[in-house]
Design a protein around this motif. Structure first.
Motif, PDB file in Angstrom:
ATOM      1  N   LEU A   1       0.824  -1.202   0.000  1.00 52.85           N
ATOM      2  CA  LEU A   1       0.000   0.000   0.000  1.00 52.85           C
ATOM      3  C   LEU A   1       0.866   1.263   0.000  1.00 52.85           C
ATOM      4  O   LEU A   1       0.580   2.217  -0.723  1.00 52.85           O
ATOM      5  CB  LEU A   1      -0.933  -0.007   1.213  1.00 52.85           C
ATOM      6  N   ALA A   2       1.926   1.262   0.777  1.00 53.14           N
ATOM      7  CA  ALA A   2       2.821   2.425   0.825  1.00 53.14           C
ATOM      8  C   ALA A   2       3.515   2.626  -0.519  1.00 53.14           C
ATOM      9  O   ALA A   2       3.686   3.762  -0.972  1.00 53.14           O
ATOM     10  CB  ALA A   2       3.856   2.239   1.930  1.00 53.14           C
ATOM     11  N   LEU A   3       3.912   1.546  -1.179  1.00 51.68           N
ATOM     12  CA  LEU A   3       4.561   1.676  -2.478  1.00 51.68           C
ATOM     13  C   LEU A   3       3.568   2.073  -3.564  1.00 51.68           C
ATOM     14  O   LEU A   3       3.896   2.840  -4.473  1.00 51.68           O
ATOM     15  CB  LEU A   3       5.247   0.366  -2.855  1.00 51.68           C
ATOM     16  N   ALA A   4       2.342   1.574  -3.463  1.00 51.60           N
ATOM     17  CA  ALA A   4       1.341   1.889  -4.475  1.00 51.60           C
ATOM     18  C   ALA A   4       0.900   3.346  -4.379  1.00 51.60           C
ATOM     19  O   ALA A   4       0.687   3.996  -5.390  1.00 51.60           O
ATOM     20  CB  ALA A   4       0.145   0.968  -4.325  1.00 51.60           C
ATOM     21  N   ARG A   5       0.786   3.859  -3.177  1.00 46.43           N
ATOM     22  CA  ARG A   5       0.350   5.242  -3.009  1.00 46.43           C
ATOM     23  C   ARG A   5       1.517   6.220  -2.974  1.00 46.43           C
ATOM     24  O   ARG A   5       1.321   7.414  -2.944  1.00 46.43           O
ATOM     25  CB  ARG A   5      -0.462   5.383  -1.733  1.00 46.43           C
ATOM     26  N   GLN A   6       2.709   5.712  -2.937  1.00 46.90           N
ATOM     27  CA  GLN A   6       3.944   6.496  -2.950  1.00 46.90           C
ATOM     28  C   GLN A   6       3.968   7.537  -1.831  1.00 46.90           C
ATOM     29  O   GLN A   6       4.086   8.732  -2.067  1.00 46.90           O
ATOM     30  CB  GLN A   6       4.151   7.158  -4.301  1.00 46.90           C
ATOM     31  N   TYR A   7       3.837   7.051  -0.617  1.00 49.79           N
ATOM     32  CA  TYR A   7       3.969   7.936   0.529  1.00 49.79           C
ATOM     33  C   TYR A   7       5.396   8.430   0.599  1.00 49.79           C
ATOM     34  O   TYR A   7       6.330   7.676   0.381  1.00 49.79           O
ATOM     35  CB  TYR A   7       3.629   7.199   1.834  1.00 49.79           C
ATOM     36  N   LYS A   8       5.569   9.690   0.889  1.00 46.41           N
ATOM     37  CA  LYS A   8       6.903  10.259   0.960  1.00 46.41           C
ATOM     38  C   LYS A   8       7.235  10.581   2.410  1.00 46.41           C
ATOM     39  O   LYS A   8       6.425  11.133   3.135  1.00 46.41           O
ATOM     40  CB  LYS A   8       6.997  11.520   0.112  1.00 46.41           C
ATOM     41  N   GLY A   9       8.442  10.243   2.777  1.00 53.84           N
ATOM     42  CA  GLY A   9       8.928  10.541   4.112  1.00 53.84           C
ATOM     43  C   GLY A   9       9.557  11.914   4.161  1.00 53.84           C
ATOM     44  O   GLY A   9       9.558  12.673   3.183  1.00 53.84           O
ATOM     45  N   PRO A  10      10.119  12.284   5.305  1.00 55.51           N
ATOM     46  CA  PRO A  10      10.687  13.617   5.457  1.00 55.51           C
ATOM     47  C   PRO A  10      11.873  13.886   4.531  1.00 55.51           C
ATOM     48  O   PRO A  10      12.058  15.014   4.071  1.00 55.51           O
ATOM     49  CB  PRO A  10      11.113  13.678   6.921  1.00 55.51           C
ATOM     50  N   ILE A  11      12.643  12.859   4.209  1.00 54.98           N
ATOM     51  CA  ILE A  11      13.808  13.072   3.340  1.00 54.98           C
ATOM     52  C   ILE A  11      13.350  13.367   1.915  1.00 54.98           C
ATOM     53  O   ILE A  11      13.846  14.295   1.271  1.00 54.98           O
ATOM     54  CB  ILE A  11      14.745  11.849   3.386  1.00 54.98           C
ATOM     55  N   GLU A  12      12.368  12.593   1.420  1.00 47.95           N
ATOM     56  CA  GLU A  12      11.872  12.852   0.071  1.00 47.95           C
ATOM     57  C   GLU A  12      11.201  14.212  -0.026  1.00 47.95           C
ATOM     58  O   GLU A  12      11.346  14.924  -1.014  1.00 47.95           O
ATOM     59  CB  GLU A  12      10.885  11.768  -0.367  1.00 47.95           C
ATOM     60  N   LEU A  13      10.453  14.588   1.011  1.00 48.83           N
ATOM     61  CA  LEU A  13       9.801  15.892   0.994  1.00 48.83           C
ATOM     62  C   LEU A  13      10.822  17.014   1.012  1.00 48.83           C
ATOM     63  O   LEU A  13      10.657  18.033   0.331  1.00 48.83           O
ATOM     64  CB  LEU A  13       8.847  16.015   2.187  1.00 48.83           C
ATOM     65  N   ALA A  14      11.900  16.844   1.757  1.00 48.46           N
ATOM     66  CA  ALA A  14      12.947  17.872   1.788  1.00 48.46           C
ATOM     67  C   ALA A  14      13.632  17.977   0.428  1.00 48.46           C
ATOM     68  O   ALA A  14      13.942  19.076  -0.031  1.00 48.46           O
ATOM     69  CB  ALA A  14      13.966  17.551   2.873  1.00 48.46           C
ATOM     70  N   ASN A  15      13.867  16.852  -0.241  1.00 49.94           N
ATOM     71  CA  ASN A  15      14.482  16.891  -1.568  1.00 49.94           C
ATOM     72  C   ASN A  15      13.560  17.543  -2.580  1.00 49.94           C
ATOM     73  O   ASN A  15      14.019  18.237  -3.480  1.00 49.94           O
ATOM     74  CB  ASN A  15      14.865  15.486  -2.028  1.00 49.94           C
ATOM     75  N   ASP A  16      12.261  17.314  -2.468  1.00 50.75           N
ATOM     76  CA  ASP A  16      11.318  17.954  -3.373  1.00 50.75           C
ATOM     77  C   ASP A  16      11.340  19.465  -3.206  1.00 50.75           C
ATOM     78  O   ASP A  16      11.250  20.203  -4.174  1.00 50.75           O
ATOM     79  CB  ASP A  16       9.898  17.439  -3.131  1.00 50.75           C
ATOM     80  N   ARG A  17      11.473  19.925  -1.991  1.00 51.74           N
ATOM     81  CA  ARG A  17      11.499  21.373  -1.749  1.00 51.74           C
ATOM     82  C   ARG A  17      12.737  22.009  -2.367  1.00 51.74           C
ATOM     83  O   ARG A  17      12.669  23.102  -2.894  1.00 51.74           O
ATOM     84  CB  ARG A  17      11.466  21.657  -0.254  1.00 51.74           C
ATOM     85  N   THR A  18      13.870  21.307  -2.323  1.00 53.87           N
ATOM     86  CA  THR A  18      15.091  21.889  -2.870  1.00 53.87           C
ATOM     87  C   THR A  18      15.078  21.891  -4.387  1.00 53.87           C
ATOM     88  O   THR A  18      15.730  22.709  -5.009  1.00 53.87           O
ATOM     89  CB  THR A  18      16.345  21.128  -2.385  1.00 53.87           C
ATOM     90  N   GLU A  19      14.308  20.981  -4.980  1.00 58.76           N
ATOM     91  CA  GLU A  19      14.246  20.928  -6.437  1.00 58.76           C
ATOM     92  C   GLU A  19      13.164  21.835  -6.995  1.00 58.76           C
ATOM     93  O   GLU A  19      12.963  21.898  -8.192  1.00 58.76           O
ATOM     94  CB  GLU A  19      13.987  19.485  -6.889  1.00 58.76           C
TER      95      GLU A  19
END
Length: 69
Positions: free
Chosen positions: A31-49
Motif C-alpha cells: 500500500l505504501a509503495l502503491a500510493r507512494q507515501y513520501k517521508g521527510p527526506i523525500e519531501l525535503a528533496n522535493d522542496r530543494t528541487e
C-alpha cells in the motif's frame, strides 16, 4: 499439535498475531509503495528541487540572504 495450540487463549492469540503479521506487513508495504507515501527526506528533496510551492510567508532580508543558496 495445532489442536493443542488452538485449545488455549494464549495459543489462539499467538496464532492470530502470526497470521496478522504475515498478511498485514506485506499489505502495508504494498500500500505504501502503491500510493507512494513520501517521508521527510523525500519531501525535503522535493522542496530543494522546486517541486513544492514556497509558502507565502514574508521573511526578513537576513533570512532571504541566509537561505538564498
Amino acid at each position: 499439535m495445532l489442536i493443542d495450540l488452538l485449545g488455549t487463549w494464549s495459543g489462539l492469540l499467538s496464532l492470530l498475531v502470526i497470521i496478522l503479521s504475515a498478511v498485514a506487513i506485506p499489505f502495508g508495504v504494498y500500500l505504501a509503495l502503491a500510493r507512494q507515501y513520501k517521508g521527510p527526506i523525500e519531501l525535503a528533496n522535493d522542496r530543494t528541487e522546486g517541486k513544492v510551492l514556497m509558502d507565502n510567508k514574508k521573511h526578513s532580508e537576513w533570512h532571504r540572504r541566509r537561505y538564498a543558496h
